[in-house]
Design a protein around this motif. Structure first.
Motif, PDB file in Angstrom:
ATOM      1  N   PRO A 306       0.814  -1.221   0.000  1.00  0.00           N
ATOM      2  CA  PRO A 306       0.000   0.000   0.000  1.00  0.00           C
ATOM      3  C   PRO A 306       0.848   1.271   0.000  1.00  0.00           C
ATOM      4  CG  PRO A 306      -0.861  -1.584   1.583  1.00  0.00           C
ATOM      5  CD  PRO A 306       0.436  -2.142   1.100  1.00  0.00           C
ATOM      6  N   GLY A 307       2.059   1.194   0.571  1.00  0.00           N
ATOM      7  CA  GLY A 307       2.914   2.377   0.614  1.00  0.00           C
ATOM      8  C   GLY A 307       3.707   2.606  -0.655  1.00  0.00           C
ATOM      9  N   ASP A 308       3.657   1.671  -1.598  1.00  0.00           N
ATOM     10  CA  ASP A 308       4.350   1.855  -2.870  1.00  0.00           C
ATOM     11  C   ASP A 308       3.537   2.794  -3.765  1.00  0.00           C
ATOM     12  OD1 ASP A 308       6.250   0.081  -1.963  1.00  0.00           O
ATOM     13  OD2 ASP A 308       5.321  -1.655  -2.951  1.00  0.00           O
ATOM     14  N   THR A 309       4.230   3.559  -4.581  1.00  0.00           N
ATOM     15  CA  THR A 309       3.571   4.493  -5.494  1.00  0.00           C
ATOM     16  C   THR A 309       3.424   3.838  -6.863  1.00  0.00           C
ATOM     17  OG1 THR A 309       4.527   6.385  -4.329  1.00  0.00           O
ATOM     18  CG2 THR A 309       3.663   6.776  -6.533  1.00  0.00           C
ATOM     19  N   LEU A 310       2.174   3.731  -7.329  1.00  0.00           N
ATOM     20  CA  LEU A 310       1.871   3.115  -8.620  1.00  0.00           C
ATOM     21  C   LEU A 310       1.443   4.212  -9.576  1.00  0.00           C
ATOM     22  CD1 LEU A 310      -0.246   0.080  -7.323  1.00  0.00           C
ATOM     23  CD2 LEU A 310       2.244   0.296  -7.480  1.00  0.00           C
ATOM     24  N   ILE A 311       2.117   4.311 -10.721  1.00  0.00           N
ATOM     25  CA  ILE A 311       1.904   5.420 -11.655  1.00  0.00           C
ATOM     26  C   ILE A 311       1.666   4.874 -13.057  1.00  0.00           C
ATOM     27  CG2 ILE A 311       2.948   7.470 -12.703  1.00  0.00           C
ATOM     28  CD1 ILE A 311       4.694   7.699 -10.167  1.00  0.00           C
ATOM     29  N   ARG A 312       0.615   5.380 -13.690  1.00  0.00           N
ATOM     30  CA  ARG A 312       0.489   5.144 -15.136  1.00  0.00           C
ATOM     31  C   ARG A 312       1.261   6.266 -15.810  1.00  0.00           C
ATOM     32  NH1 ARG A 312      -4.702   5.575 -19.244  1.00  0.00           N
ATOM     33  NH2 ARG A 312      -3.614   4.710 -21.069  1.00  0.00           N
ATOM     34  N   TYR A 313       2.390   5.874 -16.385  1.00  0.00           N
ATOM     35  CA  TYR A 313       3.328   6.877 -16.889  1.00  0.00           C
ATOM     36  C   TYR A 313       2.871   7.446 -18.230  1.00  0.00           C
ATOM     37  CZ  TYR A 313       7.840   8.968 -18.131  1.00  0.00           C
ATOM     38  OH  TYR A 313       8.836   9.837 -18.491  1.00  0.00           O
ATOM     39  N   ALA A 314       2.503   6.564 -19.134  1.00  0.00           N
ATOM     40  CA  ALA A 314       2.025   7.010 -20.449  1.00  0.00           C
ATOM     41  C   ALA A 314       1.535   5.798 -21.217  1.00  0.00           C
ATOM     42  CB  ALA A 314       3.141   7.705 -21.233  1.00  0.00           C
ATOM     43  N   GLY A 315       0.356   5.891 -21.846  1.00  0.00           N
ATOM     44  CA  GLY A 315      -0.135   4.788 -22.670  1.00  0.00           C
ATOM     45  C   GLY A 315      -0.173   3.480 -21.911  1.00  0.00           C
ATOM     46  N   ASP A 316       0.675   2.513 -22.341  1.00  0.00           N
ATOM     47  CA  ASP A 316       0.731   1.210 -21.673  1.00  0.00           C
ATOM     48  C   ASP A 316       1.993   1.074 -20.824  1.00  0.00           C
ATOM     49  OD1 ASP A 316       2.402   1.242 -23.873  1.00  0.00           O
ATOM     50  OD2 ASP A 316       2.144  -0.878 -24.319  1.00  0.00           O
ATOM     51  N   GLU A 317       2.556   2.221 -20.377  1.00  0.00           N
ATOM     52  CA  GLU A 317       3.752   2.228 -19.540  1.00  0.00           C
ATOM     53  C   GLU A 317       3.376   2.587 -18.100  1.00  0.00           C
ATOM     54  OE1 GLU A 317       7.137   3.498 -22.828  1.00  0.00           O
ATOM     55  OE2 GLU A 317       6.246   5.036 -21.542  1.00  0.00           O
ATOM     56  N   PHE A 318       3.936   1.828 -17.152  1.00  0.00           N
ATOM     57  CA  PHE A 318       3.642   2.014 -15.732  1.00  0.00           C
ATOM     58  C   PHE A 318       4.945   2.050 -14.952  1.00  0.00           C
ATOM     59  CE2 PHE A 318      -0.077   0.236 -17.645  1.00  0.00           C
ATOM     60  CZ  PHE A 318      -1.165   0.742 -16.957  1.00  0.00           C
ATOM     61  N   ILE A 319       4.952   2.812 -13.869  1.00  0.00           N
ATOM     62  CA  ILE A 319       6.120   2.884 -12.993  1.00  0.00           C
ATOM     63  C   ILE A 319       5.672   2.570 -11.562  1.00  0.00           C
ATOM     64  CG2 ILE A 319       7.827   4.427 -11.925  1.00  0.00           C
ATOM     65  CD1 ILE A 319       8.082   5.862 -14.578  1.00  0.00           C
ATOM     66  N   VAL A 320       6.471   1.773 -10.863  1.00  0.00           N
ATOM     67  CA  VAL A 320       6.252   1.486  -9.449  1.00  0.00           C
ATOM     68  C   VAL A 320       7.468   1.979  -8.680  1.00  0.00           C
ATOM     69  CG1 VAL A 320       5.944  -0.278  -7.686  1.00  0.00           C
ATOM     70  CG2 VAL A 320       4.769  -0.497  -9.893  1.00  0.00           C
ATOM     71  N   ILE A 321       7.227   2.757  -7.618  1.00  0.00           N
ATOM     72  CA  ILE A 321       8.291   3.221  -6.742  1.00  0.00           C
ATOM     73  C   ILE A 321       8.105   2.521  -5.407  1.00  0.00           C
ATOM     74  CG2 ILE A 321       9.350   5.215  -5.622  1.00  0.00           C
ATOM     75  CD1 ILE A 321       8.125   6.953  -7.856  1.00  0.00           C
ATOM     76  N   ALA A 322       9.090   1.699  -5.021  1.00  0.00           N
ATOM     77  CA  ALA A 322       8.995   0.911  -3.787  1.00  0.00           C
ATOM     78  C   ALA A 322      10.063   1.399  -2.817  1.00  0.00           C
ATOM     79  CB  ALA A 322       9.177  -0.568  -4.089  1.00  0.00           C
ATOM     80  N   PRO A 323       9.736   2.302  -1.920  1.00  0.00           N
ATOM     81  CA  PRO A 323      10.741   2.871  -1.009  1.00  0.00           C
ATOM     82  C   PRO A 323      11.295   1.832  -0.050  1.00  0.00           C
ATOM     83  CG  PRO A 323       8.523   3.576  -0.399  1.00  0.00           C
ATOM     84  CD  PRO A 323       8.400   2.888  -1.701  1.00  0.00           C
ATOM     85  N   GLY A 324      12.622   1.922   0.167  1.00  0.00           N
ATOM     86  CA  GLY A 324      13.272   1.066   1.149  1.00  0.00           C
ATOM     87  C   GLY A 324      13.470  -0.377   0.727  1.00  0.00           C
TER      88      GLY A 324
END
Length: 389
Positions: A306-324
């Motif tokens: 739940p603390g990870d940041t889930l981003i739809r970056y563009a079109g069919d591209e996604f980014i996940v930021i998992a701190p620590g």
């Protein structure tokens, strides 16, 4: 001596009430609050009543019908003053009384004034009728305040209670002039009746102060509520501006703030891209493509914290930021998502993806970390393309 004191006291009350009336008129014209309107009418009625009293001294009408007319107008205005104050208390409590009902109240006050004018035989009897009627109405206002408890109601209740108390004592004092009231010393009654208007004026200032304080609290509460609504609307607009409407994930605008937020502790960055997404759109249509994007977002939510940041970056591209977290500790999550998406869903085909990983060191270069993840994703995508070829 008592006559001079009575006239001085009444003139002092007239000046005092004129100031209150002007103040309320100016305040009403400034803020345009409907709660203040009956209070303006009330003090205008009291001003008219006191002006009638002063006019009676000046012109000393001898005609019987004219004296009856003066008594009718005086008592009607005094009762209207008290009734309109009750209407004003109801308005401050959130219950605005409209035209027809106010008209009916004023007609009742006029009827009472006519009754008093036709039946009174002396000034003392007129005083009993007027003071007793005022006391009854003002005590009713106190009961209404205690029941409704509008904002800052204590000052308002105190002002009405003091004014009602003076009216009650005034009624008893006039009554003692008509019949014996053993516990009212005659040497105190006449001076009180001569000076009671000055006491009434002081109590009426308490009522006016209570009205203003209540109005201030109402406006302050409304401003605070409006501020909360504006803050909530602003937060909602920010969420809409930073959210992807299709998937419900964060959008590209949140990427750099999210990366800056995790720099002090470091984070893994995952860059996803759906394989052959164009073919899904071409074969099944764009609605199916949208459904695949929604399903992919759901699987990301299910497999990351739940603390990870889930981003739809563009079109069919996604980014996940998992701190620590280090990239290697995320492999099981990626594998679980790959297995789940590799099966056709209820309404979507199997979804395959490429992913690149990088690690943002503590206080590291966020642009470089994203570029490494992006490059790793394209490298994996190219390798899969060559294998399928």
């Amino acid at each position: 001596m008592e006559v001079l004191l009575y006239r001085w006291s009444t003139m002092a009350q007239l000046v005092s009430d004129t100031m209150i009336m002007i103040f309320l008129v100016v305040l009403y014209r400034s803020v345009r609050r409907p709660e203040l309107r009956p209070h303006v009418w009330a003090w205008t009625a009291n001003f008219v009543a006191l002006s009638i009293t002063v006019g009676y001294w000046v012109f000393r009408p001898e005609q019987y019908w004219l004296r009856k007319l003066v008594a009718t107008l005086y008592v009607s205005m005094k009762m209207s003053f008290a009734c309109l104050l009750i209407v004003g208390v109801a308005a401050l409590s959130g219950r605005i009384v409209r035209g027809r009902r106010i008209g009916a109240v004023l007609l009742a006050c006029l009827a009472y004034g006519i009754f008093v004018a036709l039946t009174y035989q002396s000034i003392n009897q007129l005083g009993v009728y007027n003071a007793a009627g005022s006391a009854l109405l003002l005590w009713s206002a106190v009961a209404l305040i205690l029941r409704e408890q509008p904002p800052a109601w204590s000052w308002l209740a105190a002002g009405f209670a003091v004014r009602a108390g003076f009216a009650s004592v005034e009624a008893l004092a006039y009554l003692s002039q008509l019949t014996s009231v053993a516990w009212l010393p005659p040497d105190l009654v006449e001076p009180y009746l001569a000076a009671h208007s000055s006491f009434d004026g002081a109590a009426e200032w308490m009522i006016a102060l209570g009205c203003v304080l209540t109005m201030y609290r109402i406006i302050a509460a409304e401003l605070a509520h409006s501020h909360q609504e504006m803050s909530a609307a602003k937060e909602r607009m920010r969420e809409l501006a930073e959210s992807d409407m299709l998937t419900g994930l964060a959008n590209r605008r949140t990427l750099m703030p999210a990366l800056r937020a995790v720099r002090p502790q470091g984070a893994s960055i995952l860059f996803f891209d759906l394989n052959d997404f164009k073919q899904i759109n071409d074969r099944f249509g764009h609605q199916m493509g949208d459904d695949c994007l929604k399903r992919f977002a759901q699987v990301l939510r299910a497999n990351f914290r739940p603390g990870d940041t889930l981003i739809r970056y563009a079109g069919d591209e996604f980014i996940v930021i998992a701190p620590g977290m280090r990239p290697e500790s995320l492999e099981p999550r990626i594998a679980a998502a790959r297995v789940e998406l590799g099966k056709a869903g209820a309404d979507t085909p199997a979804i395959r993806f490429s992913v690149g990983l990088s690690f943002l060191e503590i206080d590291g270069d966020v642009d470089a970390a994203v570029a490494i993840a992006d490059s790793a994703m394209y490298k994996q995508k190219q390798e899969k393309h060559l294998k399928s070829a």
